[in-house]
Design a protein around this motif. Structure first.
Motif, PDB file in Angstrom:
ATOM      1  N   VAL A  66      -8.214   3.921   3.707  1.00  0.00           N
ATOM      2  CA  VAL A  66      -9.540   3.322   3.801  1.00  0.00           C
ATOM      3  C   VAL A  66      -9.489   1.872   3.326  1.00  0.00           C
ATOM      4  CG1 VAL A  66     -11.938   3.480   3.031  1.00  0.00           C
ATOM      5  CG2 VAL A  66     -10.655   5.562   3.548  1.00  0.00           C
ATOM      6  N   THR A  67      -8.706   1.606   2.316  1.00  0.00           N
ATOM      7  CA  THR A  67      -8.535   0.223   1.851  1.00  0.00           C
ATOM      8  C   THR A  67      -7.966  -0.655   2.946  1.00  0.00           C
ATOM      9  OG1 THR A  67      -8.244   0.915  -0.458  1.00  0.00           O
ATOM     10  CG2 THR A  67      -7.353  -1.239   0.163  1.00  0.00           C
ATOM     11  N   PHE A  68      -6.990  -0.130   3.679  1.00  0.00           N
ATOM     12  CA  PHE A  68      -6.404  -0.914   4.766  1.00  0.00           C
ATOM     13  C   PHE A  68      -7.451  -1.266   5.811  1.00  0.00           C
ATOM     14  CE2 PHE A  68      -4.108  -1.222   8.853  1.00  0.00           C
ATOM     15  CZ  PHE A  68      -3.324  -2.316   8.558  1.00  0.00           C
ATOM     16  N   LYS A  69      -8.341  -0.326   6.123  1.00  0.00           N
ATOM     17  CA  LYS A  69      -9.401  -0.626   7.087  1.00  0.00           C
ATOM     18  C   LYS A  69     -10.315  -1.730   6.554  1.00  0.00           C
ATOM     19  CE  LYS A  69     -10.264   1.256  10.467  1.00  0.00           C
ATOM     20  NZ  LYS A  69     -10.780   2.587  10.820  1.00  0.00           N
ATOM     21  N   ARG A  70     -10.648  -1.681   5.262  1.00  0.00           N
ATOM     22  CA  ARG A  70     -11.476  -2.748   4.685  1.00  0.00           C
ATOM     23  C   ARG A  70     -10.749  -4.088   4.792  1.00  0.00           C
ATOM     24  NH1 ARG A  70     -14.456  -3.554  -0.134  1.00  0.00           N
ATOM     25  NH2 ARG A  70     -15.428  -1.495   0.072  1.00  0.00           N
ATOM     26  N   ILE A  71      -9.448  -4.080   4.560  1.00  0.00           N
ATOM     27  CA  ILE A  71      -8.667  -5.325   4.671  1.00  0.00           C
ATOM     28  C   ILE A  71      -8.777  -5.887   6.087  1.00  0.00           C
ATOM     29  CG2 ILE A  71      -6.331  -6.278   4.618  1.00  0.00           C
ATOM     30  CD1 ILE A  71      -5.724  -4.092   2.463  1.00  0.00           C
ATOM     31  N   LEU A  72      -8.649  -5.014   7.088  1.00  0.00           N
ATOM     32  CA  LEU A  72      -8.756  -5.466   8.479  1.00  0.00           C
ATOM     33  C   LEU A  72     -10.139  -6.062   8.747  1.00  0.00           C
ATOM     34  CD1 LEU A  72      -7.035  -2.577  10.488  1.00  0.00           C
ATOM     35  CD2 LEU A  72      -6.068  -4.784   9.833  1.00  0.00           C
ATOM     36  N   TYR A  73     -11.181  -5.386   8.298  1.00  0.00           N
ATOM     37  CA  TYR A  73     -12.538  -5.883   8.510  1.00  0.00           C
ATOM     38  C   TYR A  73     -12.726  -7.241   7.840  1.00  0.00           C
ATOM     39  CZ  TYR A  73     -14.488  -1.429  10.255  1.00  0.00           C
ATOM     40  OH  TYR A  73     -14.790  -0.319  10.992  1.00  0.00           O
ATOM     41  N   SER A  74     -12.265  -7.357   6.594  1.00  0.00           N
ATOM     42  CA  SER A  74     -12.445  -8.610   5.854  1.00  0.00           C
ATOM     43  C   SER A  74     -11.693  -9.749   6.525  1.00  0.00           C
ATOM     44  CB  SER A  74     -11.959  -8.428   4.415  1.00  0.00           C
ATOM     45  OG  SER A  74     -12.703  -7.428   3.744  1.00  0.00           O
ATOM     46  N   THR A  75     -10.497  -9.453   7.035  1.00  0.00           N
ATOM     47  CA  THR A  75      -9.717 -10.476   7.735  1.00  0.00           C
ATOM     48  C   THR A  75     -10.420 -10.901   9.020  1.00  0.00           C
ATOM     49  OG1 THR A  75      -7.680  -9.527   6.831  1.00  0.00           O
ATOM     50  CG2 THR A  75      -7.471 -11.006   8.721  1.00  0.00           C
ATOM     51  N   VAL A 128     -12.097   1.767  -3.353  1.00  0.00           N
ATOM     52  CA  VAL A 128     -11.610   0.731  -2.452  1.00  0.00           C
ATOM     53  C   VAL A 128     -11.663  -0.635  -3.124  1.00  0.00           C
ATOM     54  CG1 VAL A 128     -12.041  -0.455  -0.261  1.00  0.00           C
ATOM     55  CG2 VAL A 128     -12.193   2.038  -0.385  1.00  0.00           C
ATOM     56  N   ASN A 129     -12.732  -0.892  -3.866  1.00  0.00           N
ATOM     57  CA  ASN A 129     -12.821  -2.166  -4.586  1.00  0.00           C
ATOM     58  C   ASN A 129     -11.696  -2.292  -5.611  1.00  0.00           C
ATOM     59  OD1 ASN A 129     -15.115  -2.873  -3.137  1.00  0.00           O
ATOM     60  ND2 ASN A 129     -16.522  -2.064  -4.683  1.00  0.00           N
ATOM     61  N   HIS A 130     -11.352  -1.188  -6.255  1.00  0.00           N
ATOM     62  CA  HIS A 130     -10.223  -1.184  -7.187  1.00  0.00           C
ATOM     63  C   HIS A 130      -8.939  -1.562  -6.454  1.00  0.00           C
ATOM     64  CE1 HIS A 130      -6.599   1.045  -8.572  1.00  0.00           C
ATOM     65  NE2 HIS A 130      -6.970   0.635  -9.778  1.00  0.00           N
ATOM     66  N   ASP A 131      -8.704  -0.941  -5.287  1.00  0.00           N
ATOM     67  CA  ASP A 131      -7.480  -1.219  -4.524  1.00  0.00           C
ATOM     68  C   ASP A 131      -7.434  -2.670  -4.055  1.00  0.00           C
ATOM     69  OD1 ASP A 131      -6.913   1.423  -4.908  1.00  0.00           O
ATOM     70  OD2 ASP A 131      -7.156   2.027  -2.807  1.00  0.00           O
ATOM     71  N   ILE A 132      -8.560  -3.169  -3.570  1.00  0.00           N
ATOM     72  CA  ILE A 132      -8.616  -4.540  -3.047  1.00  0.00           C
ATOM     73  C   ILE A 132      -8.255  -5.550  -4.134  1.00  0.00           C
ATOM     74  CG2 ILE A 132     -10.209  -6.322  -2.220  1.00  0.00           C
ATOM     75  CD1 ILE A 132      -9.434  -4.480  -0.004  1.00  0.00           C
ATOM     76  N   GLY A 133      -8.611  -5.224  -5.370  1.00  0.00           N
ATOM     77  CA  GLY A 133      -8.362  -6.158  -6.455  1.00  0.00           C
ATOM     78  C   GLY A 133      -6.923  -6.233  -6.921  1.00  0.00           C
ATOM     79  N   LEU A 134      -6.045  -5.365  -6.388  1.00  0.00           N
ATOM     80  CA  LEU A 134      -4.665  -5.325  -6.858  1.00  0.00           C
ATOM     81  C   LEU A 134      -3.733  -6.303  -6.150  1.00  0.00           C
ATOM     82  CD1 LEU A 134      -4.140  -1.450  -7.246  1.00  0.00           C
ATOM     83  CD2 LEU A 134      -4.672  -3.135  -9.029  1.00  0.00           C
ATOM     84  N   PHE A 135      -4.179  -6.885  -5.033  1.00  0.00           N
ATOM     85  CA  PHE A 135      -3.285  -7.735  -4.251  1.00  0.00           C
ATOM     86  C   PHE A 135      -4.133  -8.644  -3.363  1.00  0.00           C
ATOM     87  CE2 PHE A 135      -0.365  -8.630  -0.690  1.00  0.00           C
ATOM     88  CZ  PHE A 135       0.797  -8.974  -1.376  1.00  0.00           C
ATOM     89  N   PRO A 136      -3.726  -9.903  -3.161  1.00  0.00           N
ATOM     90  CA  PRO A 136      -4.502 -10.812  -2.297  1.00  0.00           C
ATOM     91  C   PRO A 136      -4.257 -10.525  -0.814  1.00  0.00           C
ATOM     92  CG  PRO A 136      -2.565 -11.956  -3.118  1.00  0.00           C
ATOM     93  CD  PRO A 136      -2.570 -10.601  -3.793  1.00  0.00           C
ATOM     94  N   PHE A 137      -4.742  -9.386  -0.356  1.00  0.00           N
ATOM     95  CA  PHE A 137      -4.406  -8.895   0.982  1.00  0.00           C
ATOM     96  C   PHE A 137      -4.810  -9.865   2.093  1.00  0.00           C
ATOM     97  CE2 PHE A 137      -4.826  -4.940  -1.508  1.00  0.00           C
ATOM     98  CZ  PHE A 137      -3.604  -4.358  -1.224  1.00  0.00           C
ATOM     99  N   LEU A 140       0.812  -1.218   0.000  1.00  0.00           N
ATOM    100  CA  LEU A 140       0.000   0.000   0.000  1.00  0.00           C
ATOM    101  C   LEU A 140       0.848   1.271   0.000  1.00  0.00           C
ATOM    102  CD1 LEU A 140      -2.853  -0.949   2.508  1.00  0.00           C
ATOM    103  CD2 LEU A 140      -3.006  -0.786   0.017  1.00  0.00           C
ATOM    104  N   ALA A 141       1.998   1.233   0.675  1.00  0.00           N
ATOM    105  CA  ALA A 141       2.838   2.430   0.765  1.00  0.00           C
ATOM    106  C   ALA A 141       3.859   2.517  -0.359  1.00  0.00           C
ATOM    107  CB  ALA A 141       3.562   2.450   2.110  1.00  0.00           C
ATOM    108  N   GLY A 142       4.061   1.420  -1.079  1.00  0.00           N
ATOM    109  CA  GLY A 142       5.123   1.388  -2.072  1.00  0.00           C
ATOM    110  C   GLY A 142       4.680   1.610  -3.499  1.00  0.00           C
ATOM    111  N   ARG A 143       3.370   1.706  -3.714  1.00  0.00           N
ATOM    112  CA  ARG A 143       2.865   1.897  -5.074  1.00  0.00           C
ATOM    113  C   ARG A 143       1.973   3.116  -5.133  1.00  0.00           C
ATOM    114  NH1 ARG A 143       0.502  -3.892  -6.972  1.00  0.00           N
ATOM    115  NH2 ARG A 143      -0.427  -2.504  -8.538  1.00  0.00           N
ATOM    116  N   ASP A 144       1.997   3.792  -6.284  1.00  0.00           N
ATOM    117  CA  ASP A 144       1.207   5.005  -6.449  1.00  0.00           C
ATOM    118  C   ASP A 144      -0.155   4.755  -7.077  1.00  0.00           C
ATOM    119  OD1 ASP A 144       3.142   6.701  -5.385  1.00  0.00           O
ATOM    120  OD2 ASP A 144       4.202   6.873  -7.312  1.00  0.00           O
ATOM    121  N   ASP A 145      -0.442   3.506  -7.471  1.00  0.00           N
ATOM    122  CA  ASP A 145      -1.704   3.250  -8.151  1.00  0.00           C
ATOM    123  C   ASP A 145      -2.835   2.870  -7.203  1.00  0.00           C
ATOM    124  OD1 ASP A 145      -0.241   0.985  -7.640  1.00  0.00           O
ATOM    125  OD2 ASP A 145      -0.794  -0.073  -9.469  1.00  0.00           O
ATOM    126  N   TYR A 146      -2.568   2.917  -5.885  1.00  0.00           N
ATOM    127  CA  TYR A 146      -3.655   2.730  -4.925  1.00  0.00           C
ATOM    128  C   TYR A 146      -4.368   4.063  -4.731  1.00  0.00           C
ATOM    129  CZ  TYR A 146      -2.175  -1.992  -3.882  1.00  0.00           C
ATOM    130  OH  TYR A 146      -1.885  -3.321  -3.985  1.00  0.00           O
TER     131      TYR A 146
END
Length: 485
Positions: A256-265, A353-362, A245-251
């Motif tokens: 907010v994506t990180f929070k969704r990742i936490l919730y999904s986990t 957020v859905n776009h971001d989630i689709g970029l990596f199997p978080f 998340l911190a190393g790429r500019d296309d997120y």
């Protein structure tokens, strides 16, 4: 003897009340055993009586920290057949305590006595008046409390508060997202106060620094407040998530994506463990990711109840609660959102957020790193973590000093000769300068720099972290420990 009172339990139906009373008794007994104490228990219409213990101060300390206990008092018990016997006992207990002091008598009754509480107050008050400096019903210096239950009287001078609520285990299990910060442990405590046992989920972003902070908080939360249960703790390695998340500019919306990742986990863990919901530490509007608009986006795609006990509390209230329950952290390294926020995250959309989630199997990445321990093994797990002090102090000559704050803060002031970098630049910096160099990272509160130092160490470099305040003090002291790069 100690009498224990509860409130909400007494409002339940017969079956639920009996279950909760048994759970409360069991939790108190387990708390006493953990403290090396024991007691005899007796129920009597809304009261639990404890006797047969050896150290009253230990028993009372456990009761102060047992969910479901509204209040308790150390009492003197007597049997009586007429009011005059109660008056005689009151004189025996209190006459020597009233010299030069004002007092009040307060009584309450349960049972079939042939006199009223007011009658008893007058009788006892008249008998004690000659030993005192008078009566003060508003602000007495000595309070004479008498509780009557059938043919028994219980005398006590005051009450001690418990946490209240419902006994842990009387409601369904929840999964709590908890960090080593201020807010989420308080939210977990409040969920347990409502009777729900918890499984805890922690995502480490700067291991071992934030992991040790988390373990410190969990030790205090569990040892102080969780009687009768040995909670499961899920520890996940989030370093790959930070790098991504911190190393790429296309997120588009990394915070907010990180929070969704936490919730999904947490949802995946909850569904696999039979939990009924997720507990989080958000307070409405405290940071930009916690606005109602962004919380709606975070919740989208989560098919599970999310409980936010702190929603209506401000930071001062939450901090005061953390201090009261003993979970206020020894150091505050900042919030996770500071790892990802380059700009404001107002107005984030679900599509982003859905776009971001689709970029990596978080979520799969996090769950593949899962370590599961029990509350009873916290110390054992902590001792298994290699002791590596990443905090800044004495450094070798010519370290590479890296400022991870925003460019505005860097332009206002930075350590002479330091580099400005983003979180995603850390590995590139180590590759550029080499693994044989010493690296010193600093940021506003410590979380970003702790992550950077941890990542540099993983690459084989010697690395430390500091806060910007600490490195500024070193510069101003005239005895800096860091050479200019």
């Amino acid at each position: 003897m100690i009498v224990v009172r509860y409130s909400e339990i007494g409002l339940k139906g017969t079956r639920a009340r009996r279950m909760m009373e048994n759970r409360l008794r069991s939790n108190i007994r387990q708390g006493l055993l953990s403290a090396g104490e024991s007691a005899d228990f007796r129920w009597e219409r809304g009261r639990l009586f404890l006797d047969g213990y050896s150290r009253s101060e230990v028993v009372m300390d456990v009761l102060r920290r047992t969910m479901g206990v509204k209040s308790f008092s150390e009492v003197t018990e007597m049997k009586f057949s007429k009011p005059s016997e109660i008056v005689d006992m009151a004189i025996q207990l209190y006459s020597g305590l009233l010299s030069g002091k004002k007092f009040a008598v307060r009584s309450r009754r349960a049972g079939g006595q042939n006199f009223t509480s007011m009658n008893l107050n007058l009788l006892v008050g008249d008998a004690l008046f000659p030993y005192s400096d008078g009566v003060d019903l508003e602000h007495p210096e000595v309070e004479v409390n008498i509780e009557l239950r059938d043919n028994r009287a219980y005398f006590f001078s005051g009450s001690h508060e418990g946490p209240g609520g419902l006994p842990i285990g009387s409601e369904g299990k929840l999964v709590a997202l908890v960090s080593g910060g201020i807010d989420s442990p308080v939210a977990a405590w409040m969920a347990m106060k409502r009777g729900s046992p918890l499984e805890f989920v922690f995502v480490s972003l700067a291991h071992p620094v934030d992991t040790m902070d988390f373990l410190w908080v969990m030790k205090r939360l569990i040892s102080r407040w969780v009687h009768g249960f040995d909670p499961v703790i899920h520890i996940l390695d989030g370093s790959a998530i930070v790098r991504e998340l911190a190393g790429r500019d296309d997120y588009l919306a990394p915070s907010v994506t990180f929070k969704r990742i936490l919730y999904s986990t947490a949802q995946r863990i909850a569904m696999s463990t039979g939990a009924y919901g997720i507990v989080t530490g958000e307070s409405l509007g405290q940071v930009s990711s916690q606005t109602p608009e962004n919380l709606l986006v975070i919740n989208s795609g989560i098919d599970f109840p999310v409980y936010r006990p702190l929603a209506g509390m401000d930071k001062d209230e939450i901090t005061a609660m953390a201090r009261r329950i003993g979970t206020f952290p020894e150091s505050n390294k900042g919030e996770f959102c500071s790892l990802f926020s380059r700009n404001s995250v107002m107005g984030v959309t679900s599509d982003q957020v859905n776009h971001d989630i689709g970029l990596f199997p978080f979520v799969d990445n996090l769950l593949s790193s899962e370590t599961v321990i029990r509350g009873s093994t916290l110390d054992e797990y902590a001792s298994s973590i290699p002791v590596t002090d990443l905090r800044g102090g004495e450094f070798g000559p010519d370290p590479v000093v890296v400022d991870l704050r925003g460019i505005e803060k860097f332009n206002e002031w930075h350590y002479p000769g330091s580099l400005h970098a983003r979180m995603g630049d850390v590995r590139g910096i180590v590759d550029k300068f080499g693994r044989g160099k010493t690296y010193v990272f600093y940021c506003q509160k410590g979380l970003q720099s702790a992550y950077a130092a941890s990542e540099a160490r993983k690459m084989g470099a010697i690395a430390y972290y500091l806060t910007s305040e600490a490195i500024r003090r070193m510069t101003q002291s005239g005895k800096p420990n860091i050479s200019e790069t």
